[in-house]
Design a protein around this motif. Structure first.
Motif, PDB file in Angstrom:
ATOM      1  N   MET A   1      -7.588  -2.369   1.686  1.00 32.94           N
ATOM      2  CA  MET A   1      -6.745  -1.799   1.102  1.00 32.94           C
ATOM      3  C   MET A   1      -5.977  -2.447   1.707  1.00 32.94           C
ATOM      4  O   MET A   1      -4.525  -2.535   0.172  1.00 32.94           O
TER       5      MET A   1
ATOM      6  N   GLY B   1      -3.261  -4.288  -1.877  1.00 31.61           N
ATOM      7  CA  GLY B   1      -1.941  -3.955  -1.574  1.00 31.61           C
ATOM      8  C   GLY B   1      -1.184  -5.120  -2.099  1.00 31.61           C
ATOM      9  O   GLY B   1      -0.038  -5.023  -2.957  1.00 31.61           O
TER      10      GLY B   1
ATOM     11  N   VAL C   1       0.808  -1.120  -0.247  1.00 30.74           N
ATOM     12  CA  VAL C   1       0.346  -0.338  -0.003  1.00 30.74           C
ATOM     13  C   VAL C   1       0.722   1.665  -0.491  1.00 30.74           C
ATOM     14  O   VAL C   1       1.729   1.210   0.823  1.00 30.74           O
ATOM     15  N   ALA C   2       0.807   1.924  -1.002  1.00 33.98           N
ATOM     16  CA  ALA C   2       1.728   3.426  -0.937  1.00 33.98           C
ATOM     17  C   ALA C   2       1.420   4.192  -0.321  1.00 33.98           C
ATOM     18  O   ALA C   2       0.706   4.469  -0.056  1.00 33.98           O
TER      19      ALA C   2
ATOM     20  N   VAL D   1       3.866   1.761   3.488  1.00 30.63           N
ATOM     21  CA  VAL D   1       3.299   2.518   4.132  1.00 30.63           C
ATOM     22  C   VAL D   1       4.657   1.972   4.964  1.00 30.63           C
ATOM     23  O   VAL D   1       4.258   0.510   5.476  1.00 30.63           O
TER      24      VAL D   1
ATOM     25  N   GLN E   1      -1.690   6.881  -0.915  1.00 31.79           N
ATOM     26  CA  GLN E   1      -2.103   6.384  -1.203  1.00 31.79           C
ATOM     27  C   GLN E   1      -3.381   6.342   0.246  1.00 31.79           C
ATOM     28  O   GLN E   1      -4.295   6.164   0.856  1.00 31.79           O
TER      29      GLN E   1
END
Lengths: 263, 478
Positions: free
Chosen positions: B444, B448, A101-102, A150, A105
């Motif tokens: 999410m 991801g 997960v960036a 993250v 984002q």
């Protein structure tokens, strides 16, 4: 800063809490008004971090008695995400990694979740990019952190900066910073403390949970509380922190015990 | 596991309805007469009947494999009906002749059967129980020489092509379930992309099992000649029954020189209820042969359904410089079991393969990656990269990785990476503390985790897959 006539943000009365059946918090009384900076100090295992997590609503901790009123609302009735949206922020001692997960984002999702609650406009990715880059300057963060997952592969100091970046984005009214100074070198400490100071206003309040007086050279607290055995056993001004640094914690405990005997 | 997580992973199956349609169902049981009956119904040439009987006789001598980590009661192969077809007249010239009840079924499933209503030009072959009920865009594809039809039709119209390639990648006696399929397969899709043709649209087959006690044994054969390329999509659903249905398919891909085949699956067979009752046993053999130089076969799968998944889409890299790829997301929940992975067999020089596998386990499910990388002595300079990641949701589920690596050539490079992570209370609390609720957080985290695989899917399919994983895991948050 201690202000005349400022609003009470947080009122904690007789708070007791357990984790896995063991009582950690044994009756906490604690009041925070808008504009104030509080430091909570104390030896390892005194209950400081537990107190921080209970305020944020960590599901592993069970409140057994007492009450917590935040801006006139019963905080304990709110789910963790509702507390966050209402302006309670916890900077984690050990920020969590989320692979794949960036960061950009994630930051935008959290920002928009909170803005939605406050009736503000949400930002699309382009608008958010401009906005977050400005905030990153405050913490001298390289924009490449936006593209990384993250907290994944971040150094200890980078993770802490990322926490304070989130604080800058979410603009909480009550920020609880759990050992934000641990694992930081002196330059990082200066930058992060500078960021925290800039975010301080007369309308919000900060609770610093820390082991060491070091952080308090940069962020000057209005009150210093000593926690031990799940209670706040002494409260003083910023000089108390200096005294603790030279004399350690034992004498506070002894004083507290003596006071209980005579009482 | 927190109640929030528990609620989140228990979402009802949306394709569980049964279509009330009159079907022509063969009596249960399997013997040579059953096979002759199937072959006869399909008006097949003698060589194909012989192919089936040969497979059947081999199958009789084979043992059901027990090496995988999946556990299930013994399947009674005599309690299955091997043929079921909707009674309305087969093979149609136009969509207008399709039974309206069938049209409604596929509408409900979101599968476009009207060409005018199709998604940005995807040609669809629709398989209902044992037969293909419709194929769209056939005429348009024929203009560029592409043959896209049901395999039964191909047997009638292009017997030489079917005969030339059928069973060349997965031989009749390859394994227990492949042999069974070779004996009794009823329908499936056939694609032939001639020399130098880039298929102008995605080809797609949609499989639906409707009858309670029938098995589905489809057979798919895709051939890309020299310099041809095609992207093929497969989707599957089934009604909810409290019994288990067997799905034993065989898919064969052949890529000649410089050909490129991309095969994507979103598998959403009924997975059984929260107690593990019912659901599809998905025992499938999928294999691609990179026969020519510089050819490429790429498998992408998103496996979310079935009570049991037992499936290893593989590549035989025979041509020099050929490339094999396997991208997989397998999600298991409740009592689902998945034992899935791939085989990359490097035969030609400078062959390359990539394996990216993402397993997600929730509930009481068990999810295993099992993969073989074999570098044969002649595969000079062969390279493989494998990455197998597992994610656990809650603490009642399991994940395993079984990599088998056999290297017989010193110039080869083989890399394997593996990781296991957990969506735990702490991760969700972190999101919550930033104002993000459980559902959004899980979605999410999962997206991801699966990103590198989803990027391989065609656009519409990627959207579908993301939604599907969401559906499987979303729900009311407690």
């Amino acid at each position: 800063m201690i202000l005349q006539d400022s609003k009470t943000l947080l009122e904690v009365r007789g708070l007791r809490a357990t984790v896995n059946g063991t009582e950690i918090l044994k009756g906490i009384d604690f009041t925070v008004k808008a504009g104030e900076v509080h430091a909570i100090m104390g030896p390892n295992g005194s209950g400081k971090s537990t107190f921080a997590k209970v305020l944020a609503g960590h599901p592993a901790y069970v409140v057994t008695s007492g009450e917590v009123v935040y801006e006139g609302r019963d905080l304990l009735e709110l789910k963790p995400e509702e507390r966050a949206r209402a302006g309670v922020f916890l900077a984690f001692q050990y920020p969590i990694e989320i692979p794949g997960v960036a960061n950009s984002q994630f930051l935008r999702l959290t920002y928009n979740s909170v803005q939605r609650e406050r009736g503000n406009d949400e930002l699309d990715p382009l608008e958010f990019d401009d906005f977050v880059r400005e905030k990153m300057k405050l913490l001298e963060m390289n924009p490449e952190f936006l593209d990384r997952s993250v907290n994944e592969g971040f150094s200890g100091g980078e993770k802490k900066r990322n926490e304070i970046l989130q604080m800058a984005l979410l603009e909480p009214r009550l920020a609880v910073l759990d050992e934000t100074d641990s694992g930081l070198d002196i330059d990082a400490l200066r930058v992060i403390a500078g960021g925290i100071n800039q975010l301080s206003t007369k309308d919000n309040a900060t609770i610093l949970v820390t082991h060491y007086q070091r952080l308090l050279d940069y962020i000057v607290p209005d009150y210093v509380h000593v926690m031990d055995g799940g209670r706040i056993i002494k409260t003083g001004g910023k000089d108390l922190a200096v005294e603790l640094e030279t004399r350690g914690y034992d004498w506070v405990g002894e004083e507290f015990a003596a006071a209980r005997v005579t009482a | 596991m927190s109640t929030a997580l528990q609620n989140l992973v228990n979402q009802p199956y949306r394709h569980g309805f049964v279509t009330a349609i009159e079907s022509d169902v063969a009596p249960k049981g399997l013997n040579e007469d059953t096979i002759r009956m199937i072959s006869g119904k399909k008006n097949e040439p003698k060589w194909l009947l012989d192919f089936r009987l040969d497979a059947y006789r081999r199958w009789l001598k084979m043992e059901e494999p027990t090496w995988s980590s999946v556990k299930y009661p013994k399947v009674d192969f005599q309690a299955i009906s091997y043929y079921s077809a909707p009674k309305s007249k087969p093979k149609l010239d136009s969509m207008d002749q399709v039974d309206p009840e069938l049209l409604r079924t596929y509408e409900k499933l979101g599968v476009p059967m009207h060409e005018r209503a199709t998604l940005a030009g995807v040609a669809v072959d629709v398989i209902f129980d044992s037969v293909s009920v419709a194929t769209t865009y056939k005429a348009k594809l024929a203009e560029v020489g592409i043959i896209f039809c049901s395999i039964s039709e191909a047997v009638q119209l292009h017997p030489e092509l079917v005969r030339k390639y059928l069973g060349t990648v997965v031989p009749v006696g390859d394994n227990f379930f492949a042999a069974l399929n070779s004996a009794v397969f009823t329908d499936g899709s056939f694609c032939f992309i001639p020399k130098g043709v880039k298929c102008p649209m995605d080809l797609s087959t949609y499989f639906r099992i409707n009858t309670q006690d029938s098995g589905q044994f489809e057979r798919t054969l895709i051939i890309a000649e020299e310099g041809a390329s095609v992207s093929y999509l497969e989707g599957c659903t089934a009604p909810k029954f409290d019994t288990n249905q067997l799905h034993a398919a065989v898919v064969e891909l052949v890529a000649l020189d410089r050909a490129d085949i991309k095969y994507s699956t979103v598998q959403n067979w009924y997975a059984g209820d929260e107690n593990g009752v019912g659901g599809i046993y998905n025992f499938v053999t999928k294999r691609g042969l990179c026969k020519g130089v510089d050819s490429r076969i790429s498998w992408t799968q998103v496996e979310t359904g079935s009570a049991i998944t037992w499936k290893y889409p593989s590549c035989i890299l025979q041509g020099e410089n050929s490339i094999g790829e396997f991208y997989s997301v397998a999600l298991t929940n409740n009592h689902q079991q998945a034992d899935t992975g791939t085989k990359m067999v490097h035969i030609g020089r400078n062959t390359r393969s990539t394996i990216i596998s993402k397993g997600i386990s929730a509930g009481h499910s068990n999810n295993s990656y099992r993969g073989l990388v074999r570098i044969t002595p002649k595969a000079e300079g062969a390279r493989n990269y494998s990455q197998c990641d597992s994610m656990l949701i809650g603490d009642q589920c399991g994940a395993n990785t079984f990599p088998y690596i056999q290297v017989k050539n010193h110039s080869a490079t083989v890399e394997h990476e593996a990781s296991t992570s957990k969506i735990g209370e702490d991760q969700l609390f972190y999101f919550a503390q930033r104002g993000v609720g459980t559902e959004e957080a899980v979605s999410m985290i999962i997206n991801g985790f699966c990103k590198t695989v989803f990027q391989q899917l065609p656009m519409e399919f990627a959207v579908e897959a993301t939604k599907l994983l969401g559906l499987k895991l979303e729900g009311s948050v407690g």
